[in-house]
Scaffold this active site. Structure first.
Site, mmCIF file in Angstrom:
data_model
loop_
_atom_site.group_PDB
_atom_site.id
_atom_site.type_symbol
_atom_site.label_atom_id
_atom_site.label_comp_id
_atom_site.label_asym_id
_atom_site.label_seq_id
_atom_site.Cartn_x
_atom_site.Cartn_y
_atom_site.Cartn_z
ATOM 1 N N ARG A 121 -8.118 57.879 -12.498
ATOM 2 C CA ARG A 121 -9.097 58.889 -12.931
ATOM 3 C C ARG A 121 -10.452 58.776 -12.243
ATOM 4 O O ARG A 121 -11.454 59.272 -12.750
ATOM 5 C CB ARG A 121 -9.271 58.867 -14.456
ATOM 6 C CG ARG A 121 -7.984 59.161 -15.214
ATOM 7 C CD ARG A 121 -8.227 59.289 -16.707
ATOM 8 N NE ARG A 121 -6.994 59.641 -17.400
ATOM 9 C CZ ARG A 121 -6.172 58.762 -17.935
ATOM 10 N NH1 ARG A 121 -6.438 57.455 -17.849
ATOM 11 N NH2 ARG A 121 -5.085 59.159 -18.557
ATOM 12 N N LYS A 143 -16.064 67.924 -1.243
ATOM 13 C CA LYS A 143 -14.879 68.762 -1.425
ATOM 14 C C LYS A 143 -13.661 68.006 -0.919
ATOM 15 O O LYS A 143 -13.633 67.565 0.236
ATOM 16 C CB LYS A 143 -15.022 70.072 -0.642
ATOM 17 C CG LYS A 143 -15.790 71.159 -1.343
ATOM 18 C CD LYS A 143 -15.655 72.450 -0.534
ATOM 19 C CE LYS A 143 -16.293 73.612 -1.219
ATOM 20 N NZ LYS A 143 -16.119 74.866 -0.441
ATOM 21 N N GLU A 185 -18.192 74.830 13.405
ATOM 22 C CA GLU A 185 -18.904 74.538 12.161
ATOM 23 C C GLU A 185 -20.386 74.268 12.414
ATOM 24 O O GLU A 185 -21.236 74.584 11.585
ATOM 25 C CB GLU A 185 -18.253 73.345 11.455
ATOM 26 C CG GLU A 185 -16.839 73.589 10.948
ATOM 27 C CD GLU A 185 -16.784 74.396 9.653
ATOM 28 O OE1 GLU A 185 -17.841 74.880 9.184
ATOM 29 O OE2 GLU A 185 -15.674 74.552 9.107
ATOM 30 N N LYS A 227 -26.404 70.978 5.213
ATOM 31 C CA LYS A 227 -25.365 70.886 4.192
ATOM 32 C C LYS A 227 -25.845 70.068 3.004
ATOM 33 O O LYS A 227 -25.582 70.425 1.844
ATOM 34 C CB LYS A 227 -24.082 70.289 4.769
ATOM 35 C CG LYS A 227 -22.956 70.303 3.725
ATOM 36 C CD LYS A 227 -21.584 70.270 4.304
ATOM 37 C CE LYS A 227 -20.546 70.565 3.220
ATOM 38 N NZ LYS A 227 -19.173 70.485 3.737
ATOM 39 N N GLU A 237 -20.303 74.821 -6.072
ATOM 40 C CA GLU A 237 -20.122 76.127 -5.444
ATOM 41 C C GLU A 237 -20.166 77.276 -6.452
ATOM 42 O O GLU A 237 -19.291 78.146 -6.492
ATOM 43 C CB GLU A 237 -18.815 76.171 -4.646
ATOM 44 C CG GLU A 237 -18.808 77.261 -3.569
ATOM 45 C CD GLU A 237 -17.620 77.196 -2.642
ATOM 46 O OE1 GLU A 237 -16.867 78.170 -2.584
ATOM 47 O OE2 GLU A 237 -17.451 76.154 -1.981
ATOM 48 N N ARG A 241 -23.909 77.461 -2.286
ATOM 49 C CA ARG A 241 -22.942 76.720 -1.481
ATOM 50 C C ARG A 241 -21.862 77.628 -0.903
ATOM 51 O O ARG A 241 -21.242 77.297 0.113
ATOM 52 C CB ARG A 241 -22.311 75.584 -2.297
ATOM 53 C CG ARG A 241 -21.398 74.697 -1.463
ATOM 54 C CD ARG A 241 -20.973 73.409 -2.139
ATOM 55 N NE ARG A 241 -20.140 72.611 -1.253
ATOM 56 C CZ ARG A 241 -19.744 71.372 -1.493
ATOM 57 N NH1 ARG A 241 -20.101 70.758 -2.614
ATOM 58 N NH2 ARG A 241 -18.992 70.725 -0.625
ATOM 59 N N ASN A 245 -19.062 78.977 3.465
ATOM 60 C CA ASN A 245 -17.724 79.500 3.734
ATOM 61 C C ASN A 245 -17.717 80.649 4.735
ATOM 62 O O ASN A 245 -16.709 81.359 4.860
ATOM 63 C CB ASN A 245 -17.077 79.977 2.419
ATOM 64 C CG ASN A 245 -16.775 78.827 1.490
ATOM 65 O OD1 ASN A 245 -16.294 77.783 1.906
ATOM 66 N ND2 ASN A 245 -17.080 79.003 0.202
ATOM 67 N N HIS A 248 -14.543 81.546 6.607
ATOM 68 C CA HIS A 248 -13.420 80.791 6.061
ATOM 69 C C HIS A 248 -12.385 81.655 5.343
ATOM 70 O O HIS A 248 -11.209 81.300 5.310
ATOM 71 C CB HIS A 248 -13.933 79.699 5.122
ATOM 72 C CG HIS A 248 -14.550 78.529 5.839
ATOM 73 N ND1 HIS A 248 -15.657 78.665 6.651
ATOM 74 C CD2 HIS A 248 -14.208 77.219 5.872
ATOM 75 C CE1 HIS A 248 -15.969 77.474 7.148
ATOM 76 N NE2 HIS A 248 -15.111 76.597 6.702
ATOM 77 N N HIS A 252 -8.977 80.827 6.826
ATOM 78 C CA HIS A 252 -7.892 80.228 6.046
ATOM 79 C C HIS A 252 -6.639 81.103 6.086
ATOM 80 O O HIS A 252 -5.516 80.587 6.086
ATOM 81 C CB HIS A 252 -8.334 80.015 4.603
ATOM 82 C CG HIS A 252 -9.297 78.879 4.432
ATOM 83 N ND1 HIS A 252 -9.933 78.623 3.242
ATOM 84 C CD2 HIS A 252 -9.718 77.925 5.298
ATOM 85 C CE1 HIS A 252 -10.721 77.561 3.382
ATOM 86 N NE2 HIS A 252 -10.598 77.130 4.631
ATOM 87 N N HIS A 265 -8.561 74.028 12.394
ATOM 88 C CA HIS A 265 -9.411 74.667 11.397
ATOM 89 C C HIS A 265 -10.643 75.310 12.046
ATOM 90 O O HIS A 265 -10.988 76.463 11.751
ATOM 91 C CB HIS A 265 -9.844 73.628 10.356
ATOM 92 C CG HIS A 265 -10.812 74.163 9.345
ATOM 93 N ND1 HIS A 265 -10.479 75.148 8.448
ATOM 94 C CD2 HIS A 265 -12.115 73.846 9.104
ATOM 95 C CE1 HIS A 265 -11.530 75.419 7.691
ATOM 96 N NE2 HIS A 265 -12.535 74.642 8.068
#
Length: 363
Positions: A121, A143, A185, A227, A237, A241, A245, A248, A252, A265
């Site tokens: 956990r 992330k 990026e 960032k 997010e 934030r 993206n 993206h 994606h 990517h």
């Protein structure tokens, strides 16, 4: 060495940037590890290059280590590979205070962070990114995720590292295609929030491709500064934030549509940024001259400037599985000129269709 701090309401951690930091890893990590035990997670490309040096540095600092070597590539960012990390943790009788150390690019970093979030956990982890893309983006901000066949990074958690160690010297061994992918990026940060940095990227594109140390250090530093500032404002997010993206949602879809690993990517994000900029132009938010500048910069570093023709129905279906869908509506980050961006959640269907059949789609 340059050190930045990412500060959140319940944690704070350093981002170390410089050359030759891998051999100082033990010295830099020891203060943030809750116990002197660690599992190093890497892959079969990075391990022959850097694993022994990292192990030696940690051993010199009194940190006991084990290592697990994963198969390389986005196609292995799945449950089966993730379980190899858990198997190693069980085999070494790891505890909740045992630190997981990610030595690799974005895939290794994402999977290591997700494993740390799940292990008993929540266990500590450290990022040692070995690609430019990971140094400027995925290693910072917490992330973590694995892919599902229907969509990228669909299963994961927000889980912050204890430390990020970005050794620019590790980029010397990076294949040219991976270097270019990381620059996508870098350029993103200029597009969403710093027009001056975008200007600098245009002027320094050749130096970046030539791996000039000063240029790379500045690129990593400015990207991480931006960032860290954004994540510090919005860790989960819920607001600003989302601007990270840019490109993206389209990117994606490209990765999932072609099969994970066919395009890198950063390559998919580059094409996605052009589609997002074209969408902004369709909405009257981006000039033709700005669109041309973005295309020219991406082309200058050998990034794709045409997206694959997936077909309108496939595009819409794939983007419909994206994490950024809200209330059943697609959300796109669009540049409002160079240096500004916003989230658009009510895109005109005809404008989107024109983009997905337009000049930035390969024929």
């Amino acid at each position: 060495m340059i050190t930045l701090d990412l500060t959140l309401p319940d944690c704070r951690y350093p981002i170390h940037i410089g050359r030759g930091l891998l051999d100082r890893a033990g010295e830099l990590m020891a203060p943030v590890l809750p116990q002197p035990r660690a599992l190093i997670v890497t892959n079969d490309v990075v391990a022959p290059l850097y694993l022994a040096r990292l192990e030696a540095s940690l051993a010199a600092a009194g940190i006991q280590t084990r290592a697990v070597v994963l198969p390389d590539g986005e196609s292995h960012k799945d449950w089966q590979t993730l379980n190899l990390i858990f198997d190693a943790l069980i085999d070494m009788r790891a505890e909740r205070k045992t630190t997981l150390v990610a030595l690799g690019g974005g895939v290794v970093g994402d999977m290591t962070g997700f494993a740390a979030a799940c292990w008993q956990r929540g266990a500590p982890f450290v990022q040692v990114p070995t690609t430019l893309l990971a140094q400027v983006d995925s290693s910072v901000g917490g992330k973590t995720a694995i892919n599902h066949p229907a969509g990228k990074n669909m299963i994961g958690a927000f889980w912050q590292p204890r430390l990020v160690l970005a050794d620019i010297a590790l980029l010397d061994s990076l294949p040219p295609r991976e270097l270019s992918a990381g620059l996508a990026e870098v350029f993103k940060y200029g597009l969403i929030g710093d027009a001056g940095f975008f200007d600098w990227c245009e002027a320094q594109a050749a130096a970046l491709m030539a791996r000039d140390a000063d240029a790379l250090i500045h690129a990593v530093r400015r990207s991480c500064e931006m960032k860290a500032d954004i994540v510090g404002q919005d860790e989960k997010e819920q607001g600003v934030r989302a601007l990270l993206n840019l490109g993206h949602t389209f990117g994606h879809a490209i990765e999932a549509g072609l099969g994970f690993g066919v395009w890198l990517h950063g390559e998919a994000v580059a094409a996605g940024m052009l589609l997002a900029a074209d969408l902004a132009a369709q909405l009257g938010r981006q000039s033709a001259g700005e669109l041309d500048r973005i295309e020219a910069l991406l082309a200058a570093v050998q990034l794709p400037v045409r997206a694959p023709d997936l077909g309108l129905d496939a595009w819409l279906s794939l983007m419909g599985h994206d994490k950024k869908v809200d209330g059943g509506h697609l959300r796109f980050v669009v540049p409002d000129g160079i240096g500004r961006a916003s989230v658009e959640s009510d895109v005109d269907a005809d404008a989107l269709a024109r983009v997905l059949g337009g000049r930035f789609i390969a024929r």
